[in-house]
Design an enzyme around this catalytic site. Sequence first.
Site, PDB file in Angstrom:
ATOM      1  N   ASP A   1       0.857  -1.182   0.000  1.00  0.00           N
ATOM      2  CA  ASP A   1       0.000   0.000   0.000  1.00  0.00           C
ATOM      3  C   ASP A   1       0.890   1.227   0.000  1.00  0.00           C
ATOM      4  OD1 ASP A   1      -2.409  -1.316   0.123  1.00  0.00           O
ATOM      5  OD2 ASP A   1      -2.774  -0.921   2.253  1.00  0.00           O
TER       6      ASP A   1
ATOM      7  N   GLY B   1      -3.011  -5.561   2.050  1.00  0.00           N
ATOM      8  CA  GLY B   1      -3.647  -6.862   1.835  1.00  0.00           C
ATOM      9  C   GLY B   1      -3.925  -7.495   3.190  1.00  0.00           C
ATOM     10  N   GLN B   2      -5.011  -8.240   3.267  1.00  0.00           N
ATOM     11  CA  GLN B   2      -5.389  -8.806   4.567  1.00  0.00           C
ATOM     12  C   GLN B   2      -4.330  -9.754   5.105  1.00  0.00           C
ATOM     13  OE1 GLN B   2      -8.786  -9.420   2.331  1.00  0.00           O
ATOM     14  NE2 GLN B   2     -10.210  -8.850   3.942  1.00  0.00           N
TER      15      GLN B   2
ATOM     16  N   HIS C   1      -1.079  -0.796  -4.325  1.00  0.00           N
ATOM     17  CA  HIS C   1      -2.350  -0.103  -4.208  1.00  0.00           C
ATOM     18  C   HIS C   1      -2.049   1.344  -3.822  1.00  0.00           C
ATOM     19  CE1 HIS C   1      -4.835  -4.040  -3.501  1.00  0.00           C
ATOM     20  NE2 HIS C   1      -3.938  -4.158  -4.459  1.00  0.00           N
TER      21      HIS C   1
ATOM     22  N   GLU D   1     -20.803  -5.641   4.597  1.00  0.00           N
ATOM     23  CA  GLU D   1     -20.577  -6.983   4.057  1.00  0.00           C
ATOM     24  C   GLU D   1     -21.758  -7.916   4.391  1.00  0.00           C
ATOM     25  OE1 GLU D   1     -16.024  -5.784   4.662  1.00  0.00           O
ATOM     26  OE2 GLU D   1     -16.880  -7.211   6.071  1.00  0.00           O
TER      27      GLU D   1
ATOM     28  N   HIS E   1     -18.689  -7.172  13.226  1.00  0.00           N
ATOM     29  CA  HIS E   1     -18.159  -5.986  13.894  1.00  0.00           C
ATOM     30  C   HIS E   1     -18.690  -4.720  13.244  1.00  0.00           C
ATOM     31  CE1 HIS E   1     -15.209  -5.003  10.704  1.00  0.00           C
ATOM     32  NE2 HIS E   1     -15.129  -6.299  10.561  1.00  0.00           N
ATOM     33  N   THR E   2     -18.989  -3.734  14.097  1.00  0.00           N
ATOM     34  CA  THR E   2     -19.417  -2.444  13.594  1.00  0.00           C
ATOM     35  C   THR E   2     -18.878  -1.386  14.542  1.00  0.00           C
ATOM     36  OG1 THR E   2     -21.324  -1.208  12.731  1.00  0.00           O
ATOM     37  CG2 THR E   2     -21.647  -2.333  14.843  1.00  0.00           C
TER      38      THR E   2
ATOM     39  N   GLY F   1     -10.633  -3.698  10.379  1.00  0.00           N
ATOM     40  CA  GLY F   1     -11.493  -4.879  10.312  1.00  0.00           C
ATOM     41  C   GLY F   1     -10.687  -6.176  10.354  1.00  0.00           C
ATOM     42  N   ASP F   2      -9.594  -6.219   9.606  1.00  0.00           N
ATOM     43  CA  ASP F   2      -8.747  -7.426   9.562  1.00  0.00           C
ATOM     44  C   ASP F   2      -8.118  -7.681  10.930  1.00  0.00           C
ATOM     45  OD1 ASP F   2      -9.287  -6.916   6.938  1.00  0.00           O
ATOM     46  OD2 ASP F   2      -7.319  -6.058   6.518  1.00  0.00           O
TER      47      ASP F   2
HETATM   48  P1  ADP Z   1     -11.584  -1.888   7.080  1.00  0.00           P
HETATM   49  O1  ADP Z   1     -12.090  -2.445   5.800  1.00  0.00           O
HETATM   50  O2  ADP Z   1     -10.870  -0.580   6.930  1.00  0.00           O
HETATM   51  O3  ADP Z   1     -10.814  -2.859   7.886  1.00  0.00           O
HETATM   52  P2  ADP Z   1     -14.064  -2.332   8.539  1.00  0.00           P
HETATM   53  O4  ADP Z   1     -15.327  -1.590   8.325  1.00  0.00           O
HETATM   54  O5  ADP Z   1     -14.065  -3.757   8.199  1.00  0.00           O
HETATM   55  O6  ADP Z   1     -12.901  -1.506   7.867  1.00  0.00           O
HETATM   56  O7  ADP Z   1     -13.655  -2.203  10.076  1.00  0.00           O
HETATM   57  C1  ADP Z   1     -13.647  -1.014  10.700  1.00  0.00           C
HETATM   58  C2  ADP Z   1     -13.954  -1.289  12.169  1.00  0.00           C
HETATM   59  O8  ADP Z   1     -13.022  -0.549  12.934  1.00  0.00           O
HETATM   60  C3  ADP Z   1     -15.318  -0.820  12.627  1.00  0.00           C
HETATM   61  O9  ADP Z   1     -16.270  -1.851  12.505  1.00  0.00           O
HETATM   62  C4  ADP Z   1     -15.083  -0.440  14.084  1.00  0.00           C
HETATM   63  O10 ADP Z   1     -15.423  -1.541  14.908  1.00  0.00           O
HETATM   64  C5  ADP Z   1     -13.594  -0.175  14.167  1.00  0.00           C
HETATM   65  N1  ADP Z   1     -13.316   1.251  14.367  1.00  0.00           N
HETATM   66  C6  ADP Z   1     -13.434   2.230  13.464  1.00  0.00           C
HETATM   67  N2  ADP Z   1     -13.098   3.432  13.999  1.00  0.00           N
HETATM   68  C7  ADP Z   1     -12.739   3.198  15.280  1.00  0.00           C
HETATM   69  C8  ADP Z   1     -12.319   4.030  16.380  1.00  0.00           C
HETATM   70  N3  ADP Z   1     -12.177   5.337  16.239  1.00  0.00           N
HETATM   71  N4  ADP Z   1     -12.025   3.435  17.563  1.00  0.00           N
HETATM   72  C9  ADP Z   1     -12.173   2.096  17.710  1.00  0.00           C
HETATM   73  N5  ADP Z   1     -12.591   1.276  16.721  1.00  0.00           N
HETATM   74  C10 ADP Z   1     -12.878   1.802  15.520  1.00  0.00           C
END
Ligand code: ADP
Length: 467
Positions: A36, A114-115, A182, A301, A347-348, A444-445
């Site tokens: 990246d 990459g993951q 990337h 997703e 996760h969110t 997320g990863d």
């Molecule tokens: P990416 O594709 O960039 O890995 P995802 O949407 O899969 O993104 O994952 C992002 C996750 O990171 C969110 O679901 C949340 O749980 C976490 N996250 C995002 N911002 C913060 C923050 N400021 N502090 C703690 N966790 C966060």
Amino acid sequence: MMNPNWDKLYASAFERVRANLGNAGSVLLAYNTNVDVLRYLRRDDLEERIERAGRDEVLGYSSELPEMIKSVPQLLGSILWSVRQGKAAELFVGSCRVRFYMKRWGWDEVRMGGQVGIMANLLGGVYGVPVVAHVPQLSRLQTGLFREGPIYVPKFENGELKLVHPKKFSGHGGWEEDSPIHYIYEFPRGFRVLGFEAPRENRFIASADDYNTALVIRDEFREGFDEIAAGVGLAIISGFQALTEDTYREPFGVVKEHLRVLSEREVPAHLELAFTPDETVRREILRLLPMFWSVGLNEVELASVMEVMNERDLAEKLLSSDPADADAVIEAMLKLAALGVRRIHFHTYGYYLALTAYRGEFVRDALLFAALTAATKARLGDVPSMEEVAKSLKVPVGGMAGPVEEALTKEYGMKDGIAEINGYQLAFVPTKIVERPKSTVGIGDTISSSAFVGEFALRRGTQMKRL
Ligand code: ADP
């Protein structure tokens, strides 16, 4: 009212996972690793480039994204599209001329991408958990981004399969091929260009990558997979996101064979999803799902998977509130569980859930550990050490999970984040939230791999209770 126990639960989960990481066993990581490069956009530079490339043509591309980038005005127009919308987007760059243009434009930072690459550096480089990684292109630029630690790639030496650290691979015999790169063009909220203003911070990604986009699988993994699988106790699979209806067939044949070998050897495999625009590919991924022990996904997703399961109303509901409505999330997770996946990790922003076909506090504790790692990454842009993960115990739990916890307590009698639903265990954790994150790329990863590996570290130290 938030359960006052969370601070204590966080602290004890961290200690237990840290003490047990040595029990996790080796982890196979496949398939996507890339480089990246980050460019922080500057207004004067971008405007000058747009003028030179032809302002009208560039503006024409800024209201609708092309399918792929074939010209410089398309590149600049797509960046402008991201800025105008404040949205992330990723497009493949099919032209050598544009790739050369981006190379000369340059970058401010180079990072592992990459993951697989991100998870290898976290699991091997920080947790000390041995990993065997699939790295499609072992160029010097790519291998130089691996941390020290028990990180390995398979290599044929006199017909025998050896495991070596990527830096020791040197398999290209002096011929340095292009790395999959990337190009990430980042902009802050309020970034102005040509009278447009970004409504929020985000990034546009132009991928000059012929390896991961087509899921190129190396010979060592095609010919030596049985041997590779014999040496690992867990697997994390990712990297299907850029495949299309035209490109998925050949690699999916190999992937299926790999999954068959893993299941024969009773190696639990986790699928880390990423948003996959092609609907046919998404449907095929869904078909593979029963071969996985576990799957990790976010709200976008999960909604995209519900769409191809013909659950369009549910998909819409998942995206209509922030944080995602827990009832809708659980309904969708139950539908995935019915396909035969034993663990579903959602996760969110604000909370995580894990629906499992087995019971135990270790599921929740692994989620808590993952939330600490995520907070560390948000704070520092990277997870440099376990000491820094420990420091994230001080980050406060975000308030947005309170109503979710209350609803789950009322509806399912949840206690300390654990409930039972339709014969499954549901684990819930409110996450630590970093107010001003340094970066959120690849969190997320980090969350999914920490929770999956953390869970098996704990589980392999204790006895598993089946429902
Ligand atoms: P990416 O594709 O960039 O890995 P995802 O949407 O899969 O993104 O994952 C992002 C996750 O990171 C969110 O679901 C949340 O749980 C976490 N996250 C995002 N911002 C913060 C923050 N400021 N502090 C703690 N966790 C966060």
